[in-house]
Design a protein around this motif. Structure first.
Motif, PDB file in Angstrom:
ATOM      1  N   SER A 298      -7.308  11.217   1.715  1.00 23.00           N
ATOM      2  CA  SER A 298      -6.305  12.277   1.695  1.00 23.00           C
ATOM      3  C   SER A 298      -5.189  11.970   0.702  1.00 23.00           C
ATOM      4  CB  SER A 298      -5.712  12.462   3.103  1.00 23.00           C
ATOM      5  OG  SER A 298      -5.030  11.278   3.504  1.00 23.00           O
ATOM      6  N   ARG A 299      -5.102  10.692   0.290  1.00 21.14           N
ATOM      7  CA  ARG A 299      -4.071  10.292  -0.664  1.00 21.14           C
ATOM      8  C   ARG A 299      -4.630  10.182  -2.075  1.00 21.14           C
ATOM      9  NH1 ARG A 299       0.077   5.170   0.262  1.00 21.14           N
ATOM     10  NH2 ARG A 299       1.110   5.285  -1.776  1.00 21.14           N
ATOM     11  N   GLU A 300      -5.855   9.636  -2.164  1.00 18.53           N
ATOM     12  CA  GLU A 300      -6.525   9.483  -3.458  1.00 18.53           C
ATOM     13  C   GLU A 300      -7.970   9.943  -3.323  1.00 18.53           C
ATOM     14  OE1 GLU A 300      -5.100   8.400  -6.218  1.00 18.53           O
ATOM     15  OE2 GLU A 300      -3.168   7.710  -5.403  1.00 18.53           O
TER      16      GLU A 300
ATOM     17  N   THR B 173      -8.505   7.983   5.666  1.00 17.36           N
ATOM     18  CA  THR B 173      -7.093   8.304   5.455  1.00 17.36           C
ATOM     19  C   THR B 173      -6.733   8.170   3.979  1.00 17.36           C
ATOM     20  OG1 THR B 173      -6.612   7.422   7.666  1.00 17.36           O
ATOM     21  CG2 THR B 173      -4.751   7.745   6.176  1.00 17.36           C
ATOM     22  N   HIS B 174      -7.327   7.173   3.331  1.00 17.97           N
ATOM     23  CA  HIS B 174      -7.058   6.967   1.900  1.00 17.97           C
ATOM     24  C   HIS B 174      -7.519   8.164   1.068  1.00 17.97           C
ATOM     25  CE1 HIS B 174      -6.507   4.592  -1.798  1.00 17.97           C
ATOM     26  NE2 HIS B 174      -7.671   5.096  -2.203  1.00 17.97           N
TER      27      HIS B 174
ATOM     28  N   ALA C 236      -1.300   2.736  -3.756  1.00 20.51           N
ATOM     29  CA  ALA C 236      -2.521   2.804  -2.946  1.00 20.51           C
ATOM     30  C   ALA C 236      -3.641   2.022  -3.623  1.00 20.51           C
ATOM     31  CB  ALA C 236      -2.925   4.256  -2.728  1.00 20.51           C
TER      32      ALA C 236
ATOM     33  N   TYR D  13       0.827  -1.209   0.000  1.00 18.90           N
ATOM     34  CA  TYR D  13       0.000   0.000   0.000  1.00 18.90           C
ATOM     35  C   TYR D  13       0.857   1.253   0.000  1.00 18.90           C
ATOM     36  CZ  TYR D  13      -3.664   3.294   1.232  1.00 18.90           C
ATOM     37  OH  TYR D  13      -4.537   4.353   1.220  1.00 18.90           O
ATOM     38  N   GLU D  14       1.998   1.211   0.660  1.00 21.17           N
ATOM     39  CA  GLU D  14       2.891   2.365   0.672  1.00 21.17           C
ATOM     40  C   GLU D  14       3.408   2.656  -0.738  1.00 21.17           C
ATOM     41  OE1 GLU D  14       3.698   4.604   2.983  1.00 21.17           O
ATOM     42  OE2 GLU D  14       2.104   3.663   4.147  1.00 21.17           O
TER      43      GLU D  14
END
Length: 384
Positions: free
Chosen positions: A311-313, A308-309, A281, A277-278
């Motif tokens: 904020s990344r995607e 939380t995801h 994603a 995942y790092e």
């Protein structure tokens, strides 16, 4: 009796005149014939350039009638018939060429190749296969093998496809190791459906050896161990997958979670999933991590991972899955809102072929649309 030279003097000019007249007549006839054939031929070319195929065929038929021994005219006529879908007429033209005893070897091989193409276009795969096999050892060998490979894939004759791929790989006609692995995996699947686990295992070993970086043989190997009730070996096979084809881990998260539960090695599974995942994603890996967290209460962020995801995607799928477990202030409105979001996000969870764009709910190793191998990434449409 004395010979009269007068007759000789008169005969020589007469013979010369008659010979000259005869030669002029033959030359005139030859020129007329040479003019008639090219005229029809160039007329046909002109029609072709103007995309008037009906008139071009008529012109080439006329040219063939004027000069039936010209093979090039036959080839042009046969190709035109094939392009128009008149496969039976194309076959007759090329079979007529092959029946001629005066045809050169190169033209005979060319006619054999053209005949094979006629059968292919007509969908007569058995006759096409026979015609293509006759092209071994000719300049058309590489093209014939490619066509044979397509026939065997279409008919799902994986053993024959494997043999052809091996020949092409050995002849440096390209890297067919990946396809070879798929063909071996397909044969292994057929054996598994018959309960022949040992034979299927040997084929999967051969597939891994043929293409060490291929994901499918290692995933199929893990599934075989799972079928045999060997979770430790399943986990080992998935560890090999993480090492040799890590990008394919999202396709095996279900296998990984089951094997981790049965062996009590959920921490190991979490470590592999977190590391993947790092790097990438993935939604499937995210779902697997959420499942691990819910299995072990208070050991992880659980469903908060979806937030939380975000904020990344910017993921509608992740937002929908988070909202599904939340209690809203106006709870009565939750079901229709949830249904609307799930309906909107459903197309985003499909897989898409990188070659033709064909979308499917499940992952395919060979695209059902364009028949390309390994054209489906291990990522959902929303992640592309």
């Amino acid at each position: 009796m004395e010979f009269d030279l007068t007759w000789l003097l008169l005969g020589l000019p007469l013979a010369f005149i008659l010979g000259w007249l005869a030669s002029r007549f033959d030359l005139r006839q030859l020129r007329a014939e040479n003019r008639s054939a090219p005229k029809a031929y160039f007329k046909g070319l002109n029609y072709l350039l103007n995309e008037q195929q009906d008139q071009a065929i008529d012109a080439f038929i006329e040219a063939v009638q004027n000069d039936p021994d010209t093979s090039e005219l036959h080839f042009a006529l046969g190709n035109l018939f094939r392009r128009r879908g008149e496969y039976d007429r194309a076959v007759r033209v090329h079979e007529h060429l092959l029946s001629r005893g005066d045809l050169s070897r190169s033209d005979r091989e060319r006619a054999q190749h053209a005949l094979a193409l006629d059968f292919l276009k007509a969908g007569l795969l058995d006759r096409a296969e026979d015609a293509l096999q006759r092209l071994e050892g000719t300049p058309f060998e590489a093209q014939a093998r490619l066509a044979l490979l397509a026939i065997y894939e279409r008919s799902r004759d994986w053993a024959q496809a494997s043999a052809i791929a091996e020949k092409m790989h050995a002849a440096d006609q390209g890297d067919y190791s990946g396809r070879q692995a798929h063909y071996l995996c397909e044969q292994a699947q057929a054996l598994l459906s018959q309960g022949q686990h040992d034979a299927a295992s040997r084929l999967l070993d051969a597939a891994i050896e043929a293409a060490p970086q291929a994901a499918r043989p290692r995933i199929d190997r893990a599934r075989l161990y799972q079928m045999q009730g060997q979770p430790a070996q399943t986990l080992q096979a998935l560890e090999d997958l993480c090492e040799h084809a890590p990008n394919a881990l999202p396709l095996a998260t279900g296998l990984l979670l089951d094997a981790a539960r049965q062996t009590g090695r959920t921490d190991t599974a979490r470590q592999w999933l977190e590391a993947h995942y790092e790097r990438t994603a993935s939604l499937d890996v995210l779902d697997a991590l959420v499942q691990l967290d819910t299995m072990e209460t208070d050991t992880g962020p659980g469903r908060e991972r979806y937030v939380t995801h975000l904020s990344r995607e910017r993921s509608l799928v992740a937002a929908t899955r988070w909202l599904a477990g939340e209690r809203l202030e106006r709870e009565a409105l939750h079901p229709p809102v949830q249904q609307a979001l799930e309906h909107a996000s459903k197309p985003l969870t499909r897989y898409r072929c990188a070659a033709c764009g064909f979308e499917a709910r499940q992952h395919f190793w060979q695209c059902p649309g364009c028949q390309s191998w390994d054209s489906y990434p291990a990522r959902r449409v929303e992640e592309l």
